[in-house]
Design a protein around this motif. Structure first.
Motif, PDB file in Angstrom:
ATOM      1  N   LEU A   1       0.825  -1.197   0.000  1.00  0.00           N
ATOM      2  CA  LEU A   1       0.000   0.000   0.000  1.00  0.00           C
ATOM      3  C   LEU A   1       0.865   1.256   0.000  1.00  0.00           C
ATOM      4  O   LEU A   1       1.757   1.395   0.832  1.00  0.00           O
ATOM      5  CB  LEU A   1      -0.908   0.011   1.238  1.00  0.00           C
ATOM      6  CG  LEU A   1      -1.780   1.257   1.440  1.00  0.00           C
ATOM      7  CD1 LEU A   1      -2.779   1.411   0.309  1.00  0.00           C
ATOM      8  CD2 LEU A   1      -2.488   1.189   2.793  1.00  0.00           C
ATOM      9  N   SER A   2       0.576   2.153  -0.924  1.00  0.00           N
ATOM     10  CA  SER A   2       1.243   3.448  -0.949  1.00  0.00           C
ATOM     11  C   SER A   2       0.192   4.543  -1.123  1.00  0.00           C
ATOM     12  O   SER A   2      -0.821   4.351  -1.805  1.00  0.00           O
ATOM     13  CB  SER A   2       2.273   3.530  -2.080  1.00  0.00           C
ATOM     14  OG  SER A   2       1.637   3.517  -3.344  1.00  0.00           O
ATOM     15  N   VAL A   3       0.429   5.679  -0.484  1.00  0.00           N
ATOM     16  CA  VAL A   3      -0.474   6.821  -0.552  1.00  0.00           C
ATOM     17  C   VAL A   3       0.348   8.041  -0.978  1.00  0.00           C
ATOM     18  O   VAL A   3       1.438   8.275  -0.447  1.00  0.00           O
ATOM     19  CB  VAL A   3      -1.142   7.081   0.812  1.00  0.00           C
ATOM     20  CG1 VAL A   3      -2.042   8.309   0.739  1.00  0.00           C
ATOM     21  CG2 VAL A   3      -1.936   5.861   1.265  1.00  0.00           C
ATOM     22  N   THR A   4      -0.177   8.807  -1.928  1.00  0.00           N
ATOM     23  CA  THR A   4       0.544   9.968  -2.453  1.00  0.00           C
ATOM     24  C   THR A   4      -0.349  11.194  -2.411  1.00  0.00           C
ATOM     25  O   THR A   4      -1.480  11.171  -2.897  1.00  0.00           O
ATOM     26  CB  THR A   4       1.003   9.722  -3.903  1.00  0.00           C
ATOM     27  OG1 THR A   4       1.813   8.553  -3.961  1.00  0.00           O
ATOM     28  CG2 THR A   4       1.790  10.920  -4.417  1.00  0.00           C
ATOM     29  N   LEU A   5       0.173  12.256  -1.825  1.00  0.00           N
ATOM     30  CA  LEU A   5      -0.503  13.546  -1.818  1.00  0.00           C
ATOM     31  C   LEU A   5       0.274  14.478  -2.742  1.00  0.00           C
ATOM     32  O   LEU A   5       1.477  14.677  -2.555  1.00  0.00           O
ATOM     33  CB  LEU A   5      -0.546  14.132  -0.405  1.00  0.00           C
ATOM     34  CG  LEU A   5      -1.127  15.554  -0.280  1.00  0.00           C
ATOM     35  CD1 LEU A   5      -2.602  15.570  -0.679  1.00  0.00           C
ATOM     36  CD2 LEU A   5      -0.946  16.082   1.142  1.00  0.00           C
ATOM     37  N   SER A   6      -0.403  15.034  -3.736  1.00  0.00           N
ATOM     38  CA  SER A   6       0.279  15.895  -4.698  1.00  0.00           C
ATOM     39  C   SER A   6      -0.494  17.193  -4.886  1.00  0.00           C
ATOM     40  O   SER A   6      -1.717  17.241  -4.746  1.00  0.00           O
ATOM     41  CB  SER A   6       0.447  15.185  -6.039  1.00  0.00           C
ATOM     42  OG  SER A   6      -0.805  14.800  -6.576  1.00  0.00           O
TER      43      SER A   6
ATOM     44  N   GLU B   1      -4.448  16.363  -5.314  1.00  0.00           N
ATOM     45  CA  GLU B   1      -4.897  14.968  -5.437  1.00  0.00           C
ATOM     46  C   GLU B   1      -4.346  14.117  -4.292  1.00  0.00           C
ATOM     47  O   GLU B   1      -3.184  14.245  -3.896  1.00  0.00           O
ATOM     48  CB  GLU B   1      -4.426  14.400  -6.777  1.00  0.00           C
ATOM     49  CG  GLU B   1      -4.776  12.935  -6.999  1.00  0.00           C
ATOM     50  CD  GLU B   1      -4.236  12.423  -8.323  1.00  0.00           C
ATOM     51  OE1 GLU B   1      -4.756  12.835  -9.382  1.00  0.00           O
ATOM     52  OE2 GLU B   1      -3.278  11.621  -8.301  1.00  0.00           O
ATOM     53  N   LEU B   2      -5.194  13.273  -3.757  1.00  0.00           N
ATOM     54  CA  LEU B   2      -4.799  12.253  -2.789  1.00  0.00           C
ATOM     55  C   LEU B   2      -5.077  10.901  -3.426  1.00  0.00           C
ATOM     56  O   LEU B   2      -6.231  10.566  -3.707  1.00  0.00           O
ATOM     57  CB  LEU B   2      -5.584  12.398  -1.483  1.00  0.00           C
ATOM     58  CG  LEU B   2      -5.272  11.376  -0.391  1.00  0.00           C
ATOM     59  CD1 LEU B   2      -3.819  11.498   0.072  1.00  0.00           C
ATOM     60  CD2 LEU B   2      -6.226  11.529   0.791  1.00  0.00           C
ATOM     61  N   ALA B   3      -4.012  10.140  -3.703  1.00  0.00           N
ATOM     62  CA  ALA B   3      -4.143   8.875  -4.429  1.00  0.00           C
ATOM     63  C   ALA B   3      -3.575   7.730  -3.610  1.00  0.00           C
ATOM     64  O   ALA B   3      -2.604   7.896  -2.858  1.00  0.00           O
ATOM     65  CB  ALA B   3      -3.423   8.958  -5.769  1.00  0.00           C
TER      66      ALA B   3
END
Length: 697
Positions: free
Chosen positions: A232-237, A282-284
């Motif tokens: 699991l990975s979460v990215t905030l851009s 974006e939060l992905a």
């Protein structure tokens, strides 16, 4: 063309001879071919297949190619792709494109990291390539994945992402003619075992290639990736940009001709203004509970504010000999969008055969407030050769006129079944639903409420004739709105979506130990339900028209030797109105058989790079755009043109590079589009020279 071609051919022969004699030391290949067919592409499918495995025309412009060609403008980079041309002007934020005979944002969709700004309004972000990882181009209908508004194709701009490993920084500075100054910085790396980042900032200024053609831009891009676990990975851009482009709207024909003496003239008012401000957040999350399952979800928010205040229409007055200016226009866009896209991909078996399936949904809410002065006003006439610009003037107030809102959702699915190790079938389906309403802010009441729905689909097959040679075919159905959904007027809201169908057949091959690859595609597209004039009442619009296009496209990427890289593409197109009528002087005139405006029927690109010494690389490129028409009668022709770019690059150290580039080096005069009136054409950029220093540390 010959001044460029002769030295490049001689360079190729010389390099081949030296290689045969064993005189060259071992060096890095200029271009690492193949660049597209074996790489991963997220634009053509959600199944994670390569372009070779996809029954569609997909092209990937890599970061390496962006750097080699020196394209800092996103539009310049995109139009290196096969058959893609620009018809940008201030009214569409300079972003409109042409592909396979279809034009503008209602037929050629732009995405940012797989997300579209809903509504078919001008797309003003991103505008430079500093923070771009790659650009993926899908030609032909793409409703299966992205919904209505993509009969001509989809351009997906994929930004740079956080990288694991040691922190690396990069800085770049550019100076050039026309007062060009640019500075950019980027940094990426791992903070610790679970957190990594990317941050980039860039800005530029220029005096432009016309009088009072100054511009300035700035952009920021940043992302934090949190690897919660191996699965699991979460990215905030977050990305944002601010543009102040040239306040330039073209020059008019004088007695039916474009005069070279007017090439650099600007007839806009002195206090003209254009400004675009965009923010994408974006939060992905990506979750892979097993090697056979991938789940992706992203929550995003987009905000765009655009502003224009200019004298936009110019016409030569044969009686006075002056340029009459009209359409003093002040416009404001306030556009917002919030949404979520989620999909899941599964690998398994169906009837005992290897199978992949992807399912997902897309939901968003959008709002678009339009503020204007009803495009009323004039700042007087000006001398064609010595215009005194004057100031903006309009007697009509600049107030909010309407607000369009949309509630949209879609469900989609794809499936790939391997019938044999060589033969696969791919099918896709997407259903879109949108509730669009408009509120008249002047009258204080709802102007209309309309519900739209469409189901697009694609059925394709890929057969591996050889391990590196694939034959493919596909049939697809898509839809376009008659106007941007968030700009629909009460009159246009009464019409249903235009529908399009495409049949495409092609070949793709990697060859010469994967040092090169080529593609060939043949297609036919028909688009129905165009808006046209009622033959019995030209003042009334009806929806019965049809336009079509047939074409052939070819690409080639080849590492000719260890030091020479060749990239080339060409597109031949036959685009026609099959059933189209317009009002001329109050009379209905059929345009059947005519070529749609702003559609070139021949487009080609060539790039050749030669690493003639271990630290030195010379390169050149040609860009050819065939003739286009400014009017539906095909009486006003924008001539074809070929522009030439040249560059010399010196790698001073392992981390430092100095590049000298010349764009349109022969100062070719050409025209990009005729938009505001059929006799008012925008001039393309003249000769430009830049010196760029890039350093990594």
């Amino acid at each position: 063309m010959l001044p460029l071609a002769v030295p490049l051919v001689l360079a190729t022969q010389s390099a081949m001879a030296q290689e045969a004699e064993g005189a060259l030391p071992s060096v890095t290949v200029v271009g690492k071919a193949p660049r597209g067919l074996a790489t991963s592409s997220s634009t053509g499918s959600n199944l994670g297949v390569t372009p070779m495995q996809t029954p569609a025309s997909i092209e990937v412009i890599t970061q390496e190619q962006l750097r080699s060609r020196g394209d800092s403008s996103l539009i310049d980079a995109i139009t290196r792709a096969t058959g893609i041309t620009s018809l940008g002007h201030p009214g569409n934020s300079g972003s409109a494109l042409s592909a396979r005979g279809f034009i503008d944002s209602t037929s050629v969709m732009r995405l940012y990291d797989g997300t579209r700004q809903y509504g078919g309004v001008a797309v003003s972000f991103p505008f430079d390539t500093w923070s771009v990882e790659r650009i993926e181009v899908l030609r032909g209908p793409a409703s299966v994945i992205y919904g209505d508004g993509a009969i001509g194709g989809v351009i997906n701009v994929i930004p740079k992402k956080p990288m694991r490993g040691q922190i690396r920084n990069e800085i770049q500075a550019t100076v050039g003619t026309e007062g060009k100054r640019a500075l950019a910085f980027g940094s990426t790396g791992a903070v610790n075992d679970v957190l990594s980042y990317w941050v980039g900032v860039s800005g530029d200024r220029s005096d432009g290639w016309v009088d009072r053609g100054d511009s300035r831009n700035m952009t920021f891009s940043g992302a934090l990736q949190f690897d919660v676990s191996p699965d699991l990975s979460v990215t905030l851009s977050h990305s944002q940009g601010e543009q102040h482009p040239m306040r330039y709207f073209g020059i008019p024909l004088v007695n039916g001709h474009q005069l070279s003496a007017l090439r650099d003239k600007n007839y806009n008012v002195a206090d003209g203004e254009i400004e675009y401000k965009d923010r994408w957040t974006e939060l992905a999350a990506t979750w892979s509970p097993s090697s056979n399952v991938v789940v992706r979800s992203k929550l995003y928010d987009i905000q765009s504010n655009r502003y224009w205040r200019n004298a936009e229409a110019y016409e030569y007055n044969t009686t006075t000999g002056l340029i009459d200016r009209s359409d003093n226009t002040e416009i404001g866009h306030d556009q917002t969008q919030t949404g979520n896209t989620t999909d899941a991909t599964f690998k398994g078996a169906l009837f005992g055969l290897p199978n992949q399936v992807s399912v997902g949904f897309d939901v968003n809410t959008s709002s678009f407030t339009h503020t204007n002065n009803t495009y009323t006003g004039s700042s007087g006439s000006v001398d064609p050769y010595n215009p005194v610009p004057g100031l903006y003037s309009s007697s009509v107030p600049f107030i909010p006129r309407y607000r369009n809102s949309a509630e949209q959702y879609a469900v989609f699915a794809e499936n790939r079944l391997e019938m044999t190790p060589q033969w696969s079938l791919i099918a896709g389906l997407r259903h879109d639903h949108a509730d669009v309403s408009r509120r008249d802010l002047v009258a204080g009441k709802q102007a209309f409420g309309k519900r739209y729905s469409n189901t697009g689909w694609r059925l394709g097959t890929v057969y591996q004739l050889q391990p590196e040679l694939a034959l493919y075919a596909q049939y697809s159905q898509a839809a376009d709105p008659v106007s941007g959904m968030l700009m629909l007027s009460p009159a246009n809201s009464a019409f249903k979506l235009s529908t399009g169908k495409q049949l495409e057949v092609g070949l793709k091959q990697s060859f010469w130990d994967k040092r090169g690859d080529w593609t060939l595609a043949v297609y036919e597209i028909k688009k129905n339900n165009l808006l046209t004039r009622d033959t019995t009442d030209p003042s009334r619009r009806v929806q019965v028209g049809e336009r079509s296009s047939q074409g052939v496209e070819a690409t080639l990427s080849l590492a000719v030797t260890r030091t020479i890289q060749l990239d080339a593409n060409a597109a031949l197109l036959k685009a026609r109105y099959d059933d189209f009528t317009e009002s001329v002087g109050g009379l209905a005139v059929a345009r059947d058989g005519k070529v749609p405006t702003d559609v070139p029927q021949q487009v080609a690109n060539l790039w050749l790079g030669w690493k003639f010494m271990p630290d030195w690389t010379a390169s050149g490129s040609l860009r050819y755009v065939g003739k286009r028409y400014a009017d539906n009668a095909n009486t006003l022709k924008l001539p074809s043109y070929t522009s030439t770019d040249l560059s010399l690059q010196w790698r001073a150290t392992q981390d430092t590079t100095l590049s000298l580039r010349g764009f349109n080096v022969f100062d070719k005069t050409y025209f990009t589009t005729a938009y505001y009136t059929t006799t008012q054409w925008l001039v393309g950029e003249g000769r430009r020279v830049e010196l760029t220093l890039n350093h990594k540390f």
